[in-house]
Write an enzyme that holds these catalytic residues in place. Structure first.
Site, PDB file in Angstrom:
ATOM      1  N   ALA B  66      34.717  34.235  45.725  1.00  0.00           N
ATOM      2  CA  ALA B  66      35.818  33.265  45.651  1.00  0.00           C
ATOM      3  C   ALA B  66      36.956  33.812  46.159  1.00  0.00           C
ATOM      4  O   ALA B  66      37.228  34.874  46.260  1.00  0.00           O
ATOM      5  CB  ALA B  66      35.971  32.587  44.546  1.00  0.00           C
ATOM      6  N   GLY B 109      31.510  33.618  43.852  1.00  0.00           N
ATOM      7  CA  GLY B 109      31.172  32.409  44.280  1.00  0.00           C
ATOM      8  C   GLY B 109      30.235  31.962  45.511  1.00  0.00           C
ATOM      9  O   GLY B 109      29.555  31.028  45.658  1.00  0.00           O
ATOM     10  N   GLU B 112      27.025  31.844  43.984  1.00  0.00           N
ATOM     11  CA  GLU B 112      26.521  30.795  43.337  1.00  0.00           C
ATOM     12  C   GLU B 112      26.331  29.779  44.278  1.00  0.00           C
ATOM     13  O   GLU B 112      25.548  28.643  44.250  1.00  0.00           O
ATOM     14  CB  GLU B 112      28.031  30.234  42.528  1.00  0.00           C
ATOM     15  CG  GLU B 112      27.844  30.984  41.147  1.00  0.00           C
ATOM     16  CD  GLU B 112      29.215  31.060  40.432  1.00  0.00           C
ATOM     17  OE1 GLU B 112      29.980  31.113  41.050  1.00  0.00           O
ATOM     18  OE2 GLU B 112      29.240  30.883  39.012  1.00  0.00           O
ATOM     19  N   GLU B 132      32.288  39.387  39.098  1.00  0.00           N
ATOM     20  CA  GLU B 132      33.298  38.724  38.446  1.00  0.00           C
ATOM     21  C   GLU B 132      33.864  39.309  37.239  1.00  0.00           C
ATOM     22  O   GLU B 132      35.341  39.594  36.746  1.00  0.00           O
ATOM     23  CB  GLU B 132      33.091  37.260  37.624  1.00  0.00           C
ATOM     24  CG  GLU B 132      33.074  36.212  38.949  1.00  0.00           C
ATOM     25  CD  GLU B 132      31.837  36.035  39.937  1.00  0.00           C
ATOM     26  OE1 GLU B 132      31.022  37.220  39.522  1.00  0.00           O
ATOM     27  OE2 GLU B 132      31.436  35.043  40.203  1.00  0.00           O
TER      28      GLU B 132
END
Lengths: 256, 258
Positions: B66, B109, B112, B132
């Site tokens: 992300a 992300g 994901e 993360e």
């Protein structure tokens, strides 16, 4: 740029020279890092289509520098120092030649084994030195050696740790060829240049999937071959190869 | 096709392609990208020409994570009010088959997002992971949930706690992805698979997808009740009549998705 090695491109070949001749090119932590950097550089440079690993002075590489070693967690030394070199050599999709100019002992022998080709000078030798200090072969040695010479011979070499002459290495299938000391450099250059002018993409695919074949069954390998052939079939070098065959001329491969 | 800023889209012979397109930042996923992705997915889901959707990145990265810059100053309240994951929830409501083609990095992300695909093909050199924890946070768009459901609690913790990357081979062994393919061919193979799915009875494809996902959350009993309703539902379709008639007549069926 480097302290413990030198890196140079000559034509389409990258030369990585282990350069601690007074220490028989023994590995240090800095050399581990510099080797990985140099291998990655050769991998990235699209002008490089063959790589030569060679030692400066009279040795190829005598393995770990035991004099400077204070780290007793050898597992971590391997994971952080040696293994990345082996992984970088194996994952490079270009032919790598170990030009074994002198003794290749311990991890120095492992380094040569992780290359795609070995050319030995007549005065070169290989030693599975680990056992003499109560250790086991490492840096891919236990993987490559039995695959190169067969299980029985590999056990013999690894456990007895006797010196292997260049001539024996040739007999065991450990090296592609053995060359006299005088002709050695010329032979390495010629061999590297020959490889550097071949269809590099196809060589890379052969290397990628021949390595994977050791961990795959027949059906998987058949599928790898189908994928590799599809990729190679779309390469410029395949078109050039076909055209040259029809024109009855020598192909001029570009590696693309 | 609409002009998006962070993604590229196209449709070819019934197969829609969505390509993440922020190559300079290894396709880091920012909020505008999620908004555009959702828009593209929902449009393709409604578009009768589209039978399946392929989602991919580029040769270096599917998506490396992300966009950290975007969230570094957020606090709990601003995140709650922003409610950014609502769009991720809607990604899970896409009915058509989504085939993911992963090359290179697929982290955080990005991982994901890849897990939003129904089927995942990955290059031999692809790497997956949830880093993360190295930033003092944790996955927030389904990472801990989906990874756990795919590989089991113990393995999921092992990966999530250290945040280290797993190879494509490992991801395959743990059932996180479907196939490992030569990097040069991942997208092509994903499109080929998409075409195969597109050739199957569309309503069956749709209701099978729904039943499979329900089964992940439901008890066996509830899952089977749900499956049964979808099974009955297909008997109101023209394709069921055509499919069974063609079988008896020993000819290939011509499905219309009706």
């Amino acid at each position: 740029m480097f302290e413990t090695i030198s890196y140079e491109t000559r034509g389409k070949t990258a030369w990585i020279t282990l350069n601690r001749p007074d220490k028989l090119n023994a590995f240090t932590p800095l050399m581990h890092k510099e080797m990985v950097t140099a291998i990655k550089e050769a991998n990235k440079d699209s002008g490089v289509r063959a790589v030569v690993l060679i030692g400066a002075g009279r040795a190829f590489c005598s393995g770990q520098d035991l004099s400077g070693s204070t780290d007793t967690d050898y597992g971590e030394v391997l994971r952080k120092g040696y293994n990345p070199i082996v992984q970088a050599l194996v994952s490079m999709e270009k032919p790598v030649i170990a030009a074994v100019n002198g003794v290749a002992a311990g991890a120095g022998m492992s380094l040569a084994l992780a290359c795609d080709f070995r050319i030995a000078s007549e005065k070169a030798s290989f030693i599975e030195a680990f056992i003499h200090v109560g250790l086991v072969p490492d840096s891919g040695n236990l993987y490559f050696l039995p695959r190169l010479v067969g299980h029985a011979k590999a056990m013999e070499l690894a456990v007895l740790g006797e010196k292997i002459t260049a001539q024996q290495a040739k007999e065991f299938g450990l090296v592609t060829k053995t060359v006299s000391e005088e002709e050695f450099m010329l032979e390495v250059e010629t061999f590297a240049e020959k490889l550097a002018n071949m269809p590099t993409k196809a060589i890379g695919l052969i290397k990628r999937y021949m390595n994977k074949s050791w961990e795959s069954d027949l059906n998987e390998v058949l599928e790898y071959e189908a994928q590799a052939q599809k990729i190679a079939g779309e390469s410029e070098d395949h078109q050039e190869g076909l055209a040259a065959f029809l024109d009855k001329r020598k192909p001029a491969f570009t590696g693309k | 096709m609409r002009n998006y800023e962070t993604i590229l889209t196209s449709v070819d012979d019934g197969i829609a392609l969505i390509q993440l397109n922020r190559p300079r930042v290894l396709n880091a996923i920012n909020r505008p990208m999620v908004t555009e992705l959702l828009d593209a997915f929902e449009r393709f889901d409604r578009n009768d020409e589209v039978k399946a959707i392929v989602l991919t990145g580029n040769s270096r990265a599917f998506a490396a994570g992300a966009d950290i810059d975007e969230m570094k100053n957020d606090d709990s309240v601003s995140l709650e009010l922003l409610n950014q994951f609502k769009e991720w929830d809607r990604l899970a409501t896409i009915k058509k088959p989504i085939i993911g083609a992963v090359n290179g990095y697929c982290f955080g992300g990005g991982f994901e997002l890849a897990l939003c695909a129904d089927i995942l093909f990955a290059a031999e050199n692809a790497q997956f992971g949830f880093p993360e924890i190295k930033l003092g946070v944790m996955p927030g768009a389904g990472g801990t949930v989906k990874l756990t459901k795919l590989m089991g609690q113990k393995k999921a913790l092992e990966w999530l706690w250290l945040g280290d990357p797993m190879t494509a081979k490992e991801a395959l062994e743990y059932g996180v992805i479907n196939r490992v393919i030569a990097p040069e061919l991942v997208l092509e193979e994903a499109k080929k698979y998409a075409k195969l799915v597109a050739s199957r009875a569309p309503l069956s494809v749709r209701l099978i997808k729904e039943s499979v996902y329900k089964s992940v959350d439901y008890s066996t009993y509830e899952g089977m009740q749900f499956e049964r309703k979808n099974f009955y539902l297909l008997f109101s379709s023209q394709d069921q009549k055509e499919g069974m008639k063609a079988f008896i007549e020993k000819r290939p069926a011509e499905f219309k998705g009706k």
